[in-house]
Design a protein around this motif. Structure first.
Motif, PDB file in Angstrom:
ATOM      1  N   ASN A 157     -18.749  18.634 -20.702  1.00 54.20           N
ATOM      2  CA  ASN A 157     -19.455  17.347 -20.585  1.00 54.20           C
ATOM      3  C   ASN A 157     -18.626  16.266 -19.897  1.00 54.20           C
ATOM      4  O   ASN A 157     -18.645  15.104 -20.279  1.00 54.20           O
ATOM      5  N   ILE A 158     -17.881  16.665 -18.865  1.00 56.37           N
ATOM      6  CA  ILE A 158     -17.104  15.704 -18.094  1.00 56.37           C
ATOM      7  C   ILE A 158     -17.879  15.367 -16.821  1.00 56.37           C
ATOM      8  O   ILE A 158     -17.962  16.173 -15.891  1.00 56.37           O
ATOM      9  N   LYS A 159     -18.445  14.173 -16.790  1.00 48.88           N
ATOM     10  CA  LYS A 159     -19.224  13.745 -15.620  1.00 48.88           C
ATOM     11  C   LYS A 159     -18.483  12.728 -14.770  1.00 48.88           C
ATOM     12  O   LYS A 159     -18.641  12.701 -13.553  1.00 48.88           O
ATOM     13  N   ASN A 160     -17.705  11.852 -15.413  1.00 48.99           N
ATOM     14  CA  ASN A 160     -17.000  10.794 -14.697  1.00 48.99           C
ATOM     15  C   ASN A 160     -15.524  10.798 -15.085  1.00 48.99           C
ATOM     16  O   ASN A 160     -15.192  10.751 -16.274  1.00 48.99           O
ATOM     17  N   ILE A 161     -14.643  10.863 -14.086  1.00 50.35           N
ATOM     18  CA  ILE A 161     -13.194  10.884 -14.322  1.00 50.35           C
ATOM     19  C   ILE A 161     -12.556   9.696 -13.603  1.00 50.35           C
ATOM     20  O   ILE A 161     -12.806   9.470 -12.424  1.00 50.35           O
ATOM     21  N   TYR A 162     -11.719   8.977 -14.324  1.00 53.22           N
ATOM     22  CA  TYR A 162     -11.076   7.776 -13.793  1.00 53.22           C
ATOM     23  C   TYR A 162      -9.570   7.996 -13.706  1.00 53.22           C
ATOM     24  O   TYR A 162      -8.941   8.451 -14.653  1.00 53.22           O
ATOM     25  N   ILE A 201     -12.551  20.575 -12.141  1.00 53.93           N
ATOM     26  CA  ILE A 201     -13.861  20.047 -12.535  1.00 53.93           C
ATOM     27  C   ILE A 201     -14.534  19.464 -11.285  1.00 53.93           C
ATOM     28  O   ILE A 201     -14.668  18.235 -11.134  1.00 53.93           O
ATOM     29  N   PRO A 202     -14.962  20.296 -10.326  1.00 46.24           N
ATOM     30  CA  PRO A 202     -15.475  19.807  -9.044  1.00 46.24           C
ATOM     31  C   PRO A 202     -16.791  19.050  -9.128  1.00 46.24           C
ATOM     32  O   PRO A 202     -17.128  18.271  -8.239  1.00 46.24           O
ATOM     33  N   SER A 203     -17.552  19.263 -10.195  1.00 49.03           N
ATOM     34  CA  SER A 203     -18.860  18.611 -10.300  1.00 49.03           C
ATOM     35  C   SER A 203     -18.776  17.158 -10.766  1.00 49.03           C
ATOM     36  O   SER A 203     -19.743  16.408 -10.659  1.00 49.03           O
ATOM     37  N   ALA A 204     -17.629  16.762 -11.292  1.00 51.70           N
ATOM     38  CA  ALA A 204     -17.479  15.396 -11.800  1.00 51.70           C
ATOM     39  C   ALA A 204     -17.364  14.403 -10.653  1.00 51.70           C
ATOM     40  O   ALA A 204     -16.899  14.737  -9.562  1.00 51.70           O
TER      41      ALA A 204
END
Length: 443
Positions: free
Chosen positions: A160-165, A182-185
């Motif tokens: 459930n990793i959608k946004n990475i900062y 995690i290429p989809s994030a």
């Protein structure tokens, strides 16, 4: 491993001589690296941009406009946009140079990480002045993300990793590697160490679909990041890789860097440090339950002047674990590296897990590599092979977060039975009084 000779050959294909390398035309450099990133993206994933690198690709058109309709993602469009604006003569020049690179041996069967390493080492030669001629001999640079390949895989949450900062993203080392995991994030990054276009190009190689890269310091007041919006935050603040290489900042400098909405400046006290400011910023950006990883040196984990900062962070209940990693993870540098794992939560965490994982690593050549991903991951999730300490005990004294402090036999943290201690002292005093009485009689 990427050989120096391959890096040198590519650099020679890009430039004619040292003088051109030292003062390259920036638009030409961006175009060359843009084409190079497209080439590498196609090498690691042959279905991407294969139309572009057929046998007569450089004679199809006199501009890059023809490839715009083939861009397979917003990120690809961002990289290609710098090529479209080139004049015909520059386009012809850069395509001839990239064609020389395409013919070189050693570019086949590259994986993501080696492609990113190769890209970064070539870019570093184009951007930095070296003691020796950058067109020959060894170059004192090692892409330090390479040493983190298995470490990050072991530490990263994957669900459930959608946004990475990425605050304090440096040259984009962690950004580009984590993107391969995690290429989809969607990637959000702030950095004043590297131009956004080059980080975009690295992410294109990594296979990322979407990214937003901001060319500002992670410590500046203005930000496009929304609070409570990120599922994962990752950064590094280690003196030997920082630019500028400063950990501690004066209070008035922090006031200039941070907006009150991003961190609580008062809680940073009279001796604020960049590491703890970044941790606050990470927590500010995370959703409830979101995870964070910050790689630091040992200084902020044990320095006396930062004791109150550690205590404040402990009180927030955000710290889950502190892990000592292997030496020589940073491209052969001997700087000790620690991973602090945090979670944004309403209910405070009651204990901290400390692990010395240095013996999980082996040194090969100039770098350290993790032997067993699953061993490190399971040690953290099950809290094995280390020690779990109550948060209240950690907060005592200087609130040390140094794993070795708790793992050392000489400093093992134990509960103190106050009543038993009082009885022992009374008994000791009785024995002392008795002995003094005997001495008096002997006189």
């Amino acid at each position: 491993m990427i050989s120096d000779s391959l890096v040198i050959e590519i650099t020679k294909a890009f430039v004619l001589n040292d003088d051109e390398l030292m003062l390259p035309d920036i638009s030409k450099r961006k175009a060359l690296m843009g084409l190079f990133s497209l080439l590498l993206a196609n090498k690691v994933n042959p279905t991407r941009f294969s139309f572009f690198f057929n046998d007569d690709w450089n004679t199809n058109e006199t501009s890059a406009q023809f490839i715009k309709d083939y861009a397979d993602s917003p990120l690809a469009n961002t990289v290609i946009s710098d090529l479209i604006i080139l004049s015909d003569n520059i386009w012809e020049d850069v395509t001839k140079r990239i064609e020389k690179v395409r013919q070189l041996k050693g570019l086949d069967n590259l994986d993501f990480l080696n492609s990113l390493t190769l890209y970064e080492r070539v870019l570093h030669r184009l951007q930095e002045k070296a003691p020796k001629s950058p067109l020959q001999g060894s170059f004192p640079y090692q892409y330090w993300g390479e040493g983190f390949q298995n470490v990050l895989t072991a530490l990263l949450p994957h669900n459930n990793i959608k946004n990475i900062y990425f605050p304090n993203a440096h040259r984009g080392e962690l950004v580009s590697y984590i993107a391969t995991v995690i290429p989809s994030a969607t990637i959000y990054s702030e950095s004043d160490d590297q131009s956004p276009i080059y980080i975009y190009q690295k992410l294109l190689i990594a296979g990322t679909e979407n990214a937003k890269i901001y060319e500002i310091s992670s410590l500046e007041q203005e930000t496009a990041i929304n609070p409570g919006s990120m599922d994962l935050t990752v950064t590094a603040s280690i003196t030997s890789i920082q630019s500028p290489a400063q950990s501690s900042l004066h209070r008035k400098e922090l006031k200039g860097f941070f907006a009150p909405s991003r961190i609580d400046l008062d809680s940073l006290g009279s001796n604020p440090s960049k590491e703890f400011a970044l941790m606050q910023q990470m927590l500010w950006a995370l959703v409830e339950g979101g995870k964070g990883i910050i790689f630091v040196g040992k200084g902020p984990l044990q320095r006396e002047k930062e004791a109150e900062l550690r205590r404040t962070l402990l009180t927030s209940g955000a710290i889950d674990s502190v892990i000592k990693l292997g030496d020589k993870l940073l491209g052969g540098r001997s700087t000790a590296v620690y991973a602090v794992l945090i979670t944004k939560r309403k209910k405070a965490n009651k204990s901290i897990f400390f692990l010395d994982a240095s013996d999980f690593f082996e040194i090969r050549g100039k770098q350290s590599y993790l032997r067993d991903i699953e061993r490190l991951r399971s040690s953290i999730t099950s809290r094995n092979n280390g020690v779990t300490v109550d948060q209240e005990k950690v907060s005592m004294g200087d609130a040390v977060l140094f794993p070795e402090f708790y793992l050392s036999k000489n400093t093992e943290v134990k509960a103190v039975d106050i009543e038993k201690l009082k009885l022992d002292l009374v008994e000791t005093q009785k024995i002392t009084d008795h002995n003094f009485g005997l001495l008096e009689k002997l006189k």
